[in-house]
Each structure stands twice: as C-alpha cells, then as structure tokens.
Design a protein around this motif. Structure first.
Motif, mmCIF file in Angstrom:
data_model
loop_
_atom_site.group_PDB
_atom_site.id
_atom_site.type_symbol
_atom_site.label_atom_id
_atom_site.label_comp_id
_atom_site.label_asym_id
_atom_site.label_seq_id
_atom_site.Cartn_x
_atom_site.Cartn_y
_atom_site.Cartn_z
ATOM 1 N N ALA A 118 0.841 -1.210 0.000
ATOM 2 C CA ALA A 118 0.000 0.000 0.000
ATOM 3 C C ALA A 118 0.870 1.252 0.000
ATOM 4 C CB ALA A 118 -0.915 0.001 1.230
ATOM 5 N N ASN A 119 0.288 2.343 -0.516
ATOM 6 C CA ASN A 119 0.896 3.679 -0.486
ATOM 7 C C ASN A 119 2.232 3.764 -1.234
ATOM 8 O OD1 ASN A 119 -0.752 3.301 2.175
ATOM 9 N ND2 ASN A 119 -0.674 5.528 1.866
ATOM 10 N N LEU A 120 2.267 3.222 -2.434
ATOM 11 C CA LEU A 120 3.516 3.292 -3.196
ATOM 12 C C LEU A 120 3.667 4.658 -3.859
ATOM 13 C CD1 LEU A 120 3.033 0.168 -2.907
ATOM 14 C CD2 LEU A 120 4.229 -0.062 -5.083
ATOM 15 N N GLN A 121 4.842 5.246 -3.759
ATOM 16 C CA GLN A 121 5.128 6.460 -4.516
ATOM 17 C C GLN A 121 5.255 6.089 -6.004
ATOM 18 O OE1 GLN A 121 8.144 9.093 -3.065
ATOM 19 N NE2 GLN A 121 7.737 8.623 -0.922
ATOM 20 N N GLN A 122 5.005 7.076 -6.864
ATOM 21 C CA GLN A 122 4.905 6.793 -8.296
ATOM 22 C C GLN A 122 6.158 6.118 -8.866
ATOM 23 O OE1 GLN A 122 2.248 6.837 -10.291
ATOM 24 N NE2 GLN A 122 3.639 5.864 -11.752
ATOM 25 N N GLN A 123 7.325 6.615 -8.488
ATOM 26 C CA GLN A 123 8.565 6.037 -9.059
ATOM 27 C C GLN A 123 8.781 4.609 -8.566
ATOM 28 O OE1 GLN A 123 10.224 7.535 -11.329
ATOM 29 N NE2 GLN A 123 10.250 9.733 -11.017
ATOM 30 N N VAL A 124 8.363 4.344 -7.336
ATOM 31 C CA VAL A 124 8.480 2.987 -6.785
ATOM 32 C C VAL A 124 7.502 2.059 -7.516
ATOM 33 C CG1 VAL A 124 8.106 1.569 -4.721
ATOM 34 C CG2 VAL A 124 9.343 3.742 -4.539
ATOM 35 N N LEU A 125 6.290 2.549 -7.719
ATOM 36 C CA LEU A 125 5.299 1.771 -8.462
ATOM 37 C C LEU A 125 5.804 1.439 -9.872
ATOM 38 C CD1 LEU A 125 2.447 0.547 -8.707
ATOM 39 C CD2 LEU A 125 1.631 2.816 -9.392
ATOM 40 N N SER A 126 6.509 2.392 -10.479
ATOM 41 C CA SER A 126 6.988 2.162 -11.846
ATOM 42 C C SER A 126 7.986 0.997 -11.900
ATOM 43 C CB SER A 126 7.606 3.443 -12.427
ATOM 44 O OG SER A 126 8.837 3.737 -11.805
ATOM 45 N N MET A 127 8.689 0.724 -10.806
ATOM 46 C CA MET A 127 9.596 -0.431 -10.779
ATOM 47 C C MET A 127 8.808 -1.747 -10.787
ATOM 48 S SD MET A 127 12.633 0.689 -10.928
ATOM 49 C CE MET A 127 11.960 1.933 -12.026
ATOM 50 N N PHE A 128 7.665 -1.741 -10.104
ATOM 51 C CA PHE A 128 6.798 -2.932 -10.132
ATOM 52 C C PHE A 128 6.203 -3.120 -11.531
ATOM 53 C CE2 PHE A 128 6.535 -4.478 -5.794
ATOM 54 C CZ PHE A 128 7.093 -3.431 -5.087
ATOM 55 N N GLU A 129 5.901 -2.020 -12.187
ATOM 56 C CA GLU A 129 5.332 -2.108 -13.538
ATOM 57 C C GLU A 129 6.381 -2.604 -14.534
ATOM 58 O OE1 GLU A 129 2.025 1.442 -12.845
ATOM 59 O OE2 GLU A 129 3.942 1.909 -13.794
ATOM 60 N N LEU A 130 7.602 -2.107 -14.389
ATOM 61 C CA LEU A 130 8.676 -2.485 -15.308
ATOM 62 C C LEU A 130 8.974 -3.980 -15.232
ATOM 63 C CD1 LEU A 130 10.606 -1.017 -17.272
ATOM 64 C CD2 LEU A 130 12.198 -0.738 -15.373
ATOM 65 N N THR A 131 8.869 -4.544 -14.034
ATOM 66 C CA THR A 131 9.158 -5.968 -13.834
ATOM 67 C C THR A 131 7.882 -6.819 -13.864
ATOM 68 O OG1 THR A 131 9.056 -5.560 -11.457
ATOM 69 C CG2 THR A 131 11.238 -5.574 -12.463
ATOM 70 N N ARG A 132 6.762 -6.186 -14.188
ATOM 71 C CA ARG A 132 5.434 -6.851 -14.216
ATOM 72 C C ARG A 132 5.021 -7.376 -12.835
ATOM 73 N NH1 ARG A 132 7.716 -5.776 -18.715
ATOM 74 N NH2 ARG A 132 7.337 -6.956 -20.629
ATOM 75 N N LEU A 133 5.723 -6.987 -11.798
ATOM 76 C CA LEU A 133 5.354 -7.474 -10.458
ATOM 77 C C LEU A 133 4.050 -6.851 -9.978
ATOM 78 C CD1 LEU A 133 8.824 -7.633 -8.653
ATOM 79 C CD2 LEU A 133 7.385 -9.546 -9.368
ATOM 80 N N ASN A 134 3.593 -5.812 -10.661
ATOM 81 C CA ASN A 134 2.270 -5.254 -10.334
ATOM 82 C C ASN A 134 1.153 -6.240 -10.668
ATOM 83 O OD1 ASN A 134 2.990 -4.781 -13.073
ATOM 84 N ND2 ASN A 134 1.306 -3.345 -13.303
ATOM 85 N N ARG A 135 1.486 -7.273 -11.480
ATOM 86 C CA ARG A 135 0.496 -8.317 -11.789
ATOM 87 C C ARG A 135 0.525 -9.418 -10.724
ATOM 88 N NH1 ARG A 135 1.982 -9.413 -18.073
ATOM 89 N NH2 ARG A 135 3.404 -10.809 -16.981
ATOM 90 N N VAL A 136 1.571 -9.420 -9.918
ATOM 91 C CA VAL A 136 1.722 -10.440 -8.877
ATOM 92 C C VAL A 136 1.119 -9.953 -7.556
ATOM 93 C CG1 VAL A 136 3.405 -11.727 -7.500
ATOM 94 C CG2 VAL A 136 3.793 -11.400 -9.960
ATOM 95 N N PHE A 137 1.539 -8.744 -7.150
ATOM 96 C CA PHE A 137 1.105 -8.201 -5.858
ATOM 97 C C PHE A 137 -0.264 -7.537 -5.953
ATOM 98 C CE2 PHE A 137 5.726 -8.175 -5.370
ATOM 99 C CZ PHE A 137 5.897 -8.590 -4.058
ATOM 100 N N GLU A 138 -1.007 -7.616 -4.866
ATOM 101 C CA GLU A 138 -2.147 -6.707 -4.707
ATOM 102 C C GLU A 138 -1.558 -5.385 -4.231
ATOM 103 O OE1 GLU A 138 -5.124 -8.229 -2.072
ATOM 104 O OE2 GLU A 138 -5.073 -10.208 -2.985
ATOM 105 N N ILE A 139 -1.805 -4.317 -4.999
ATOM 106 C CA ILE A 139 -1.234 -3.001 -4.673
ATOM 107 C C ILE A 139 -2.384 -2.027 -4.439
ATOM 108 C CG2 ILE A 139 0.184 -1.081 -5.509
ATOM 109 C CD1 ILE A 139 1.827 -3.118 -7.106
ATOM 110 N N TYR A 140 -2.425 -1.437 -3.239
ATOM 111 C CA TYR A 140 -3.515 -0.534 -2.880
ATOM 112 C C TYR A 140 -3.013 0.897 -2.735
ATOM 113 C CZ TYR A 140 -5.821 -4.927 -1.852
ATOM 114 O OH TYR A 140 -6.350 -6.196 -1.957
#
Lengths: 112, 141
Positions: free
Chosen positions: A79-101
């Motif tokens: 939860a509460n990811l800053q935009q640049q941190v979120l972009s690292m999850f997107e780059l590695t597709r880990l945003n498809r693995v984790f539930e991100i709120y």
C-alpha cells in the motif's frame, strides 16, 4: 532498518520507515517478513509511503515475502507506493503479482 | 544541447552502505544537466537505480574473491552522452548469458541487469587488465 508493525483491522501492517530499500537493508526486510510469517502472521500489508527508492534486491525481498505468505495460504499486499516505486513494479510486471492498494483504507476494504 | 562536462571518479570499499552515496550522485547529476527536455525525476531515479545495481553487483563480485578490495565508479557526461564505468576485481561473468527475468514466474534475484539494460542505451562488461569494467551509456535528449 527502521520498521514498525501495527495490528490494524486484523491485518499486520508493516510500515517501512526508510526512504530507500537497496542491497544494504533489503536482507533485513526479507528476514523480518519471513519471521512474521513463521510467527503465524499471514495477513500482511506492507506500507511503503516513506519509500522513495527501491532496487532489485528490495523487490526481491518483497517477492520472497509474498511467495512465503502465499505458500502458507496467507496474503502479502502493498500500500501507499510512490509513483517512481510503483513504476519499478510495472517495469518488472510485479504489479500483476502483488495486490497493490492506494492506501490502507482501500486495502482493508478490499481484503475484509 | 548540453555543453558542460561533468566528470566524477569515486572509489569506495566493498560495502553496501555506500550504495546510497553512489546512487545519490546519479540523482544529483540528473538534476544538474542543462537543457534536458525529458522527465527529469524519472531520469534521476533511473540513474540512482542503475548506479546502485551496478555498484551492488561489483561489490558482490569483489567480496567473493577479494573482500578487502574496493570498487571504482566513474561518471563522465559530455555532449549529451552519459558514460558510467564500474570496475571490479572479481572473477567476472558473461553478460550475454544473463537471461531476461521470467515475468510469468518471477524470481527474487536477477532483475538488476534487466534494469540496467532496459533503462540505459548500451551495456558492456569486459576484462581490462586486472579488472572487469561494466560500461553503461545513456544518450540524453
């Protein structure tokens, strides 16, 4: 590593009180989460509001926690990811693995 | 057009507590570049990340064979080309054999080189004398 754990709405909320997660402190984060899981805490939300930088080892530490929680029928969300941190999850597709709120309220609403 | 030249040459012990320092240098350089028309905040993060990953790799490789060693990092920016070199004295590895991450079955390690390759324009790892050099180039604008 500066970490605070609070029990909120039945979840173990881990507040990471660091601006940076890298190879210097990610091992400690990984061990802390694994210890939580071994203690039977299987509904974990990692709150990353303070974190403005994460590297591959930090992503790996969180992924380790996710895999270990899931293997024991638990959950580990973010939860509460800053935009640049979120972009690292997107780059590695880990945003498809984790539930991100967006925030903790959303995490509690969706998980309860 | 960037007309100024930036040259940074840093030597650190093989300890991960210095990663913050090295990453911060990259972030500061991104904020100082003249006339950069792209996303400066993203560039700052990317340079921080790439320097952190490259230095962490060098520390890991050096620590395995020469724990009392140090790691040298040079950053040179001129004519819109940012050139980063990270020197280690480890056994080295073949950059070409480092696989892409398996996005469908993600692993806890192996994402560092992926970040460097994805965010920068050129990456090579060569043996030069008694050390290995990871050379990273980013073209700006």
């Amino acid at each position: 590593m500066n970490l605070n754990l609070e029990k909120i709405n039945g979840c173990s909320v881990l507040f990471v009180q660091e601006e940076r997660i890298d190879a210097h402190n990610s091992g400690e984060l990984k061990e802390y989460i694994l210890h939580l899981i071994e203690q039977g805490e299987l509904n974990i939300v990692v709150q990353l509001e303070r974190v403005r930088f994460i590297d591959s080892s930090g992503l790996g530490a969180l992924l380790s926690g996710y895999k270990n929680a899931t293997a024991r029928s638990g959950k580990l969300a973010l939860a509460n990811l800053q935009q640049q941190v979120l972009s690292m999850f997107e780059l590695t597709r880990l945003n498809r693995v984790f539930e991100i709120y967006t925030n903790l309220n959303e995490a509690f609403d969706r998980r309860l | 057009m960037c007309t100024s030249v930036i040259q940074v040459d840093v030597i650190i012990p093989t300890q991960t507590k210095y990663l913050d320092l090295i990453g911060s240098i990259g972030e500061h350089i991104a904020k100082e570049i003249n006339d950069f028309s792209g996303d400066r905040e993203a560039l700052a993060y990317h340079l921080n990340l790439v320097l952190t990953e490259a230095t962490a790799n060098a520390i890991k490789h050096s620590a395995a064979t020469a724990p009392e060693d140090n790691v040298r990092i040079t950053i040179h920016m001129e004519e819109n080309e940012l050139n980063i070199k990270v020197y280690d004295h480890g056994q080295g590895f073949d950059l070409e054999t480092v696989p892409l991450p398996d996005f469908d079955n993600p692993k806890e390690s192996g994402m560092g080189i992926f970040f460097i390759r994805t965010l920068m324009d050129s990456v090579t790892y060569t043996r030069q004398g008694d050390c290995n050099v990871l050379e990273i180039i980013k073209y700006l604008n």
